[in-house]
Design an enzyme around this catalytic site. Structure first.
Site, PDB file in Angstrom:
ATOM      1  N   SER A 115       0.617   1.968  -1.165  1.00  0.00           N
ATOM      2  CA  SER A 115       1.346   1.665  -2.394  1.00  0.00           C
ATOM      3  C   SER A 115       2.839   1.982  -2.208  1.00  0.00           C
ATOM      4  O   SER A 115       3.475   1.461  -1.300  1.00  0.00           O
ATOM      5  CB  SER A 115       0.728   2.436  -3.563  1.00  0.00           C
ATOM      6  OG  SER A 115       1.241   2.001  -4.802  1.00  0.00           O
ATOM      7  N   LEU A 116       3.382   2.865  -3.034  1.00  0.00           N
ATOM      8  CA  LEU A 116       4.785   3.257  -2.888  1.00  0.00           C
ATOM      9  C   LEU A 116       5.042   3.841  -1.506  1.00  0.00           C
ATOM     10  O   LEU A 116       6.091   3.590  -0.900  1.00  0.00           O
ATOM     11  CB  LEU A 116       5.153   4.269  -3.971  1.00  0.00           C
ATOM     12  CG  LEU A 116       6.510   4.971  -3.858  1.00  0.00           C
ATOM     13  CD1 LEU A 116       7.648   3.976  -3.949  1.00  0.00           C
ATOM     14  CD2 LEU A 116       6.645   6.047  -4.928  1.00  0.00           C
TER      15      LEU A 116
END
Length: 628
Positions: free
Chosen positions: A401-402
């Protein structure tokens, strides 16, 4: 169906004839070999008798041995080739285990804080009771029945340790990773590890707005093309191990009762404990970026796992960790303009100007701020490279994700191989940061792989809009374009999945996608892609005029500049811009004259509009509607 099964059983149970037994030589072949041997012997004897050749030079015994052992040699040779291949594959596999945890503070107060936790045998023994209880909770059956799939915060707060490793301690787990037998190629900046070099370059690139004409004058020194070790993206176990490292970055570490002392952590940054301000000493781990460092047994390869957006933490007590800062950086990296989705949104920066208009210079400065995640991940890598010199160590980066997007930005900055899982589109942030790229580098030399699935709305870039789950939770995930290669599992077509935020979880990627497929996903280049195409990005401190405004059908068209037309003698009209105004008498020209003047074809005002405001008829002030 039954007939085929019957034939299979009959074939399976029928006796094997003598001619089919391995190693047997039936009479026909024996007779054939005997005749050939006799003819060869007679021929060689005759040639030797006439003095043409010397039989001793031919090695007849070896020829006979080869003829009689041909069948026996062929099979062991193929087995030997397989054994050789397996030995080569095993040499490419290394076992990795967690050695360090780095925590870099962010925000106006804690951005100078940087600490390291070494996972040593004494540390594991000190917290043995915690790890025993921790492993028991991981082994419990997962219950996601009460989870609201439309609530992003609930999904982020789920336990996300993969089922394939549920009986293993994340702090002592050993993960096998294979490197590709084919080396990767890379071109890197020569001075990338010099203190302050990259910071000064990025600052200058920001000042000149990434203008390639100006940046090319710097004449950056690039190293010659070299070969480096890269992960084997076609090996399923390697992908599972890298994804597990990404999941491991979410694990919450044990906390001492006297949290202020933090005897297990070592300060590696510029921050110094402030005894007068207790707030800086307490709760520091709740604000910042975290990276888990896995090292191979021979200390030649290091894999850095960058933590993704919190809430997806594993059990272990404590607060929601870095959720607040993660959300701000998500909205800064993956939104068009500071998360300005609507008038009720609180933006993460002050770059918004008006409807679909944003200050590009302001956005670029915000991304490079010292208290943001990009600078934090650069500093984290510098401290890792101080322990494991990049001249003698292979450094790979991964994240979910991030964390995957930050891993991609870090890898592109330093020329490191990257494997990102379910990362939002980071191409927009790459362009805004003006990351250095060698001229003419082909796609296959970027060594960046994005692993995702078609049922993840965040990876596919469709988790936006007023009614989207990301929007409701306060996340402006507006980007869809990635850099490097995309390795996408088409679970919507192959497995009939629906687009759902639960498919963004790293546990789902490991247990239900990578392990469920027979082969790994094919990696292809990112097709042409553009984010935020409906936004206008302005710059107010340069000498180049801004881009023209987008056409507005509700606004009358501007009065055109007067122009005159002349004839070139071949009935072809030649227009030229005039500096003087056209007199009213110019509308009535002499019919015999070759010079013809007409009013401009562009109207001056709107005479009629539709019910929704679109102008359907243009004309002059004195014009009369033909229908009247």
């Amino acid at each position: 169906m039954l007939a085929a099964e019957k034939r299979r059983l009959l074939h399976k149970t029928r006796p094997v004839s003598a001619s089919e037994k391995p190693g047997s030589i039936y009479p026909q072949r024996a007779l054939y070999l005997l005749v050939c041997f006799s003819i060869a012997t007679i021929s060689l004897g005759y040639l030797h008798f006439i003095g043409a050749i010397d039989i001793g030079r031919f090695g007849i015994s070896s020829v006979i041995s080869d003829l009689t052992k041909q069948d026996a040699v062929s099979e062991p040779f193929s087995l030997h080739k397989e054994q050789t291949s397996s030995v080569h594959t095993e040499s490419d596999e290394q076992t990795f285990e967690l050695k360090h945890i780095f925590h870099h503070g962010t925000g106006p107060e804690n951005y100078r804080l940087h600490r390291r936790l070494d996972i040593t045998p004494s540390y594991l023994a000190k917290h043995s009771s915690y790890f025993a209880d921790f492993s028991q909770r991981l082994a419990q059956k997962r219950d996601d029945s009460s989870v609201d799939s439309e609530n992003l915060e609930d999904i982020y707060n789920l336990m996300d340790w993969p089922d394939v490793h549920k009986h293993k301690n994340p702090f002592t787990i050993q993960l096998p990773i294979k490197k590709d037998h084919k080396k990767g190629k890379v071109v890197r900046l020569k001075d990338r590890h010099e203190p302050g070099f990259l910071d000064s370059y990025l600052s200058y690139a920001l000042q000149v707005k990434g203008d390639p004409k100006i940046l090319n004058r710097i004449a950056l020194e690039w190293e010659d093309e070299i070969e480096i070790d890269i992960p084997n993206m076609k090996d399923k176990d390697t992908l599972v191990s890298l994804a597990t490292i990404s999941s491991n970055a979410y694990v919450k570490f044990p906390k001492d009762e006297n949290e202020k002392n933090k005897s297990d952590w070592i300060d590696v940054g510029q921050w110094e404990p402030d005894q007068e301000n207790v707030d800086l000493n307490f709760g520091w781990e709740d604000i910042g970026l975290r990276g888990h460092v896995f090292v191979s047994k021979d200390n030649k390869t290091v894999v850095i796992g960058i933590k993704g957006t919190s809430g997806a933490g594993l059990p272990g007590g404590g607060s929601d960790e870095t959720a607040g800062n993660d959300k701000d950086n998500d909205n800064l990296l993956f939104s068009c303009c500071c998360a300005r989705v609507g008038y009720m949104w609180t933006t993460v920066c002050n770059c918004y100007e008006k409807t679909y208009t944003c200050n590009q210079d302001c956005l670029e400065k915000e991304l490079l701020r010292e208290d943001k995640y990009y600078q934090a991940v650069l500093d984290l890598y510098r401290n890792v490279s101080a322990i494991y010199p990049p001249e003698t160590t292979n450094v790979w980066v991964t994240g979910h994700s991030l964390g995957g997007a930050l891993a991609s930005l870090l890898g592109r900055t330093y020329g490191l191989p990257v494997v990102a899982f379910e990362a939002p589109g980071e191409m927009l942030a790459t362009k805004r940061l003006h990351l250095p790229q060698p001229p003419g580098i082909p796609k296959f030399m970027e060594n960046i792989w994005h692993v995702g699935n078609t049922a993840d709305p965040i990876y596919m870039g469709v988790c936006n809009g007023a009614s989207s789950t990301c929007n409701v939770a306060g996340y402006a995930m507006e980007t869809a374009c990635h850099t490097g290669y995309q390795c996408v599992y088409d679970v919507v077509t192959d497995l009939g999945w629906r687009v759902n935020l639960l498919n963004h979880r790293i546990h789902t990627v490991i247990d239900d996608i990578i392990l469920a497929y027979n082969d790994t996903a094919q990696c292809i280049e990112q097709p042409p892609c553009r984010d935020c195409f409906n936004w206008r990005f302005t710059s107010h401190d340069d000498d180049v005029p801004d881009e023209p405004e987008m056409p507005n059908p509700l606004r009358p068209k501007p009065k055109p500049k007067p122009s005159s037309s002349t004839s070139d003698g071949k009935n072809n009209r030649i227009s030229s811009t005039a500096t003087t105004t056209i007199s009213p008498t110019s509308r009535k020209a002499d019919p015999t004259s070759s010079d013809i003047s007409e009013p401009s074809e562009s109207p001056k005002k709107c005479l009629e509009r539709t019910w929704y405001g679109w102008c359907s008829k243009w004309g002059y002030d004195g014009d009369v509607d033909d229908d009247q």
